[in-house]
Write an enzyme that holds these catalytic residues in place. Structure first.
Site, PDB file in Angstrom:
ATOM      1  CB  THR A 174      -0.878  -0.044   1.267  1.00 30.94           C
ATOM      2  OG1 THR A 174      -1.838  -1.060   1.082  1.00 30.94           O
ATOM      3  CG2 THR A 174      -1.556   1.256   1.578  1.00 30.94           C
ATOM      4  N   GLY A 204     -10.207  -3.206   2.941  1.00 31.48           N
ATOM      5  CA  GLY A 204      -9.243  -3.109   4.056  1.00 31.48           C
ATOM      6  C   GLY A 204      -9.377  -1.805   4.818  1.00 31.48           C
ATOM      7  N   GLY A 228      -4.923  -5.205   6.986  1.00 31.57           N
ATOM      8  CA  GLY A 228      -6.051  -4.287   7.082  1.00 31.57           C
ATOM      9  C   GLY A 228      -7.091  -4.647   8.122  1.00 31.57           C
TER      10      GLY A 228
HETATM   11  N1  ASP Z   1      -3.623  -2.240   4.548  1.00 31.87           N
HETATM   12  C1  ASP Z   1      -3.835  -2.799   3.234  1.00 31.87           C
HETATM   13  C2  ASP Z   1      -5.077  -3.645   3.225  1.00 31.87           C
HETATM   14  O1  ASP Z   1      -5.269  -4.420   4.146  1.00 31.87           O
HETATM   15  C3  ASP Z   1      -2.713  -3.649   2.783  1.00 31.87           C
HETATM   16  C4  ASP Z   1      -1.374  -2.974   2.761  1.00 31.87           C
HETATM   17  O2  ASP Z   1      -1.083  -2.143   3.621  1.00 31.87           O
HETATM   18  O3  ASP Z   1      -0.601  -3.277   1.845  1.00 31.87           O
HETATM   19  O4  ASP Z   1      -5.795  -3.579   2.256  1.00 31.87           O
END
Ligand code: ASP
Length: 308
Positions: A174, A204, A228
């Site tokens: 992300t 997420g 997430g």
């Molecule tokens: N937080 C993001 C999610 O769960 C994933 C990430 O941080 O890469 O969609």
């Protein structure tokens, strides 16, 4: 109040192993981070707003295919890219977000349009795409979002029948940014493709104000990356702001409690970038590494991947 400027950005946290990194690849990551940082910083330096700065930095990271957002987003269970993004203005507590959108070139730009040009905060799926068309935002064909690396990860996840966090070695790719502008206003933005092989319209923390993204001029601006589900359950970004607002903790103290204690206790792997109302920067993570960069006032740019 005022005059200090700060920006911190990330390209995801996780098990980023030196053994899987080549010098060439590391240079590419650092270049991608450096350009995005500079795009945001240049806006702050010329007196622009933190909202514009975080949007510009995140759009750069979305356009950069090594990160899991925009171009280079992961594949879901059906072989599609379903993206989430959000942006928040710490001056007004206005927020805009989208989830489960396909083919929108820059989901953070759409989140900004939701914040500025709709009466809503969070638009999902087909409705969000319809709004993007009304706003005349750029769309791209599926081929634009395709990268061989993400495709191979998805095939592997399908074989193993598991939902994977972006990378075979568990990396959360992300992207996000937090910034303070000359007028003393804070803002944060986050954008993601979510999890490889995700199913059933999974959303997420990234597009959820308070969980993956939060900004409040009284405290701080935060963009998260990590598992997430656990970041939503921990209301991570708002929790840090609350510890500052109600308990009088510093940004550093609040980040330590949430990232290195509360999240760890429920198995929430990941990290975040944060900027407070004075321009202090924190970039804590409880995973092996986090792609991150920051710059405060006229200081040197910091660009890092590993713990040190
Ligand atoms: N937080 C993001 C999610 O769960 C994933 C990430 O941080 O890469 O969609």
């Amino acid at each position: 109040m005022g005059q200090n400027i700060s920006i911190a950005i990330h390209g995801g946290a996780g098990t980023i192993l030196r053994s899987n990194m080549t010098p060439e690849l590391q240079a590419q990551y650092e270049a991608g981070l450096g350009q995005a940082l500079q795009a945001g910083y240049a806006i702050l330096e010329s007196g622009g707003s933190s909202v514009d700065a975080v949007q510009a930095a995140v759009m750069h990271l979305e356009d950069f295919q090594l990160f899991n957002a925009g171009k280079g987003a992961v594949f879901n269970n059906r072989g599609k890219h379903e993206m989430d993004a959000s942006i928040m203005d710490g001056r007004t507590l206005a927020a805009g977000a989208v989830c489960g959108v396909g083919n929108v070139r820059n989901p953070v730009q759409l989140a900004r349009a939701v914040m500025d040009q709709s009466e809503h905060v969070l638009l999902a799926g087909a409705g969000a795409e319809e709004f993007a068309r009304q706003m005349e935002l750029p769309f791209e064909a599926d081929s634009y979002f395709f990268t061989q690396q993400r495709y191979d990860q998805w095939q592997q996840a399908l074989l193993e029948d598991k939902v994977q966090l972006d990378h075979s070695d568990k990396k959360f790719g992300t992207v996000g940014a937090a910034a303070l502008d000359m007028a003393g206003n804070l803002a944060a933005a986050t954008s993601t493709g979510g999890m490889t092989n995700k199913k059933f319209g999974r959303v997420g923390d990234s597009p959820i104000p308070g969980a993956g993204t939060y900004a409040n001029n009284a405290t701080c601006a935060i963009s998260c990356t990590g598992h997430g589900e656990l970041f939503i359950r921990s209301v991570v970004a708002y929790d840090i702001s609350c510890l500052m607002e109600y308990k009088g903790l510093s940004l550093q103290e609040a980040c330590n409690i949430v990232v290195h204690d509360k999240l760890v206790r429920i198995g929430g792997e990941g990290g975040l970038v944060a900027v407070d109302y004075s321009g202090n920067i924190c970039m804590p993570f409880n995973s092996e590494g986090m792609y991150r960069a920051s710059k405060r006032n006229a200081g040197e740019a910091v660009i890092k991947i590993y713990k040190d």
